[in-house]
Design an enzyme around this catalytic site. Structure first.
Site, PDB file in Angstrom:
ATOM      1  N   CYS A 102       0.819  -1.229   0.000  1.00 28.62           N
ATOM      2  CA  CYS A 102       0.000   0.000   0.000  1.00 28.62           C
ATOM      3  C   CYS A 102       0.843   1.266   0.000  1.00 28.62           C
ATOM      4  O   CYS A 102       0.338   2.344  -0.315  1.00 28.62           O
ATOM      5  CB  CYS A 102      -0.942   0.001   1.200  1.00 28.62           C
ATOM      6  SG  CYS A 102      -2.075  -1.374   1.152  1.00 28.62           S
ATOM      7  N   HIS A 114      -3.608   7.082   2.393  1.00 28.34           N
ATOM      8  CA  HIS A 114      -3.956   5.767   1.859  1.00 28.34           C
ATOM      9  C   HIS A 114      -5.355   5.407   2.346  1.00 28.34           C
ATOM     10  O   HIS A 114      -5.694   5.626   3.515  1.00 28.34           O
ATOM     11  CB  HIS A 114      -2.925   4.740   2.341  1.00 28.34           C
ATOM     12  CG  HIS A 114      -3.304   3.332   1.978  1.00 28.34           C
ATOM     13  ND1 HIS A 114      -3.645   2.958   0.703  1.00 28.34           N
ATOM     14  CD2 HIS A 114      -3.404   2.210   2.744  1.00 28.34           C
ATOM     15  CE1 HIS A 114      -3.935   1.672   0.694  1.00 28.34           C
ATOM     16  NE2 HIS A 114      -3.807   1.195   1.913  1.00 28.34           N
ATOM     17  N   ASN A 165     -10.136  -0.216  -0.774  1.00 29.92           N
ATOM     18  CA  ASN A 165      -8.675  -0.140  -0.722  1.00 29.92           C
ATOM     19  C   ASN A 165      -8.097  -0.728  -2.013  1.00 29.92           C
ATOM     20  O   ASN A 165      -8.125  -1.944  -2.203  1.00 29.92           O
ATOM     21  CB  ASN A 165      -8.191  -0.916   0.514  1.00 29.92           C
ATOM     22  CG  ASN A 165      -6.688  -0.888   0.681  1.00 29.92           C
ATOM     23  OD1 ASN A 165      -5.960  -0.422  -0.195  1.00 29.92           O
ATOM     24  ND2 ASN A 165      -6.222  -1.401   1.804  1.00 29.92           N
TER      25      ASN A 165
END
Ligand code: UT7
Length: 358
Positions: free
Chosen positions: A141, A281, A311
């Site tokens: 990520c 994020h 996500n």
């Protein structure tokens, strides 16, 4: 270039048609983001769709994560390059750049089209970037931040003038849609930015990147790597999907992302008041809120699109930039922050280089 002497100090004159000429050796060369592209597939997987697939419900997903729906890339033979390629093509079209001018493409991803070659090689081929060298970065990520920092360093070296950084993931390719702990979180998507030299103080100004391999135990894919190659047994044991110990990752993420963002502000003598936007994020709304609070930022200054896309791993940060591009102003101080598998985490300070859509 003409060199004059003024009070015994050299003065460099800039030719107007030579924008990359360094006018004054004291001016720092930075890597400005000069265009943004982003792509999500059309197919929507809503919380209500997931209610039909696993034992979950819309209320639980919304309150624990902030997610309402996510996008899924459908179609035989489609991979992460099909998310990154349209994002890069948008940039080329917007800027009127011939693909042959691109010198480097870096793609951050944990879901490459193939184990090798790199997805960046495939994107370069698909967009016709015949003169670009290209490679992938695997930092989960935080991948986009790592790739952005690397791309910026290429520009800052003075050697390259057009570098494209992609963050893209087809997370649906590694998700077990019978596991309610993970399938509700992830989605597919990608984005890209163009980096070009700047001598006026715009662009990537600072980055703090961190990693801790101890974190691998909490978030990983068990099989398919060299330690445990794919076999019938690994497939039967569902070891080619994301394994996550959510609570443990959550605790490290809240601390990691907030700490590093606060440290970045401090070492640049900035406070929340100096920051126009936080680009966090998009893993969990509660992690985003904790980071914003720590930086003293109100919600209006935080880019949040987790409700639409979930996500998308390396895709979240450039997808935020794409969604907010029209609202960004030249001179805005922007902090991008991420935490993910590895563990990897980091924060990057960018001074935005243009008004509105590129
Ligand atoms: O981007 C990469 C980095 N990843 C992250 O940053 C993710 C970090 N972790 C998280 O975002 C959260 O931990 C999750 C969203 C994954 C899970 O939320 P949580 O608040 O930590 O839930 P939990 O795992 O502690 O589970 C709480 C309860 C459990 O039930 P019991 O044991 O209390 O009866 C779970 O079984 O919720 C249950 N549960 C669910 N219930 C309905 C777990 N998943 C679900 C679900 N729907 N999908």
């Amino acid at each position: 270039m003409i060199l004059l002497k003024h009070n015994n100090a050299p003065v460099y004159l800039q030719f107007p048609n030579r924008p990359y000429l360094r006018p004054d050796m004291s001016q720092k060369l930075t890597a400005a983001i000069t265009a943004v592209g982003g792509f999500v597939p059309d197919h929507v997987l809503s919380n209500f769709d997931l209610e039909q697939m696993v034992d979950t419900n819309d209320e639980w997903i919304r309150s624990r994560t902030g997610i309402e729906e996510r996008r899924i890339l459908k179609g035989e033979g489609k991979g992460t390059s099909d998310l990154g390629t349209p994002a890069v093509q948008q940039i080329l079209t917007k800027k009127g750049i011939d693909p042959s001018e691109i010198e480097c493409i870096i793609c951050a991803t944990v879901t490459p089209d193939m184990v090798f070659p790199a997805t960046a090689n495939i994107i370069a081929d698909k967009v016709g970037a015949v003169n670009a060298f290209s490679f992938d970065i695997g930092a989960a990520c935080s991948g986009f931040l790592y790739a952005l920092t690397q791309g910026a360093a290429f520009i800052e070296s003075g050697r390259y003038k057009k570098v494209i950084v992609v963050g893209a993931d087809k997370m649906s390719s590694i998700i077990d849609y019978t596991d309610r702990a993970t399938c509700i979180i992830f989605g597919d998507g990608g984005g890209a930015v163009l980096l070009e030299p700047n001598y006026d103080g715009y662009g990537v100004l600072d980055s703090i990147l961190r990693s801790d391999g101890q974190g691998r135990h909490f978030l990983h894919m068990k099989a398919g790597g060299s330690m445990k190659p794919a076999s019938i047994e690994t497939v039967m044991a569902k070891e080619h999907f994301v394994y996550q110990e959510g609570q443990a990752v959550f605790k490290f993420a809240v601390k990691g992302m907030a700490d590093v963002s606060a440290e970045l502000l401090e070492r640049n003598n900035l406070t929340g008041d100096d920051i126009a936007w936080l680009v966090p994020h998009q893993a969990n709304l509660r992690i985003i809120d904790a980071t914003a609070n720590r930086m003293g930022l109100p919600k209006e200054k935080v880019m949040i699109n987790i409700q639409k896309y979930g996500n998308t791993t390396a895709g979240t940060l450039p997808l935020c930039l794409k969604d907010w591009e029209s609202q960004l102003k030249k001179g805005d101080n922007i902090v991008l922050a991420a935490f993910g598998g590895g563990f990897t985490w980091g924060a990057t300070l960018v001074k935005w280089a243009y008004d509105g859509n590129s």
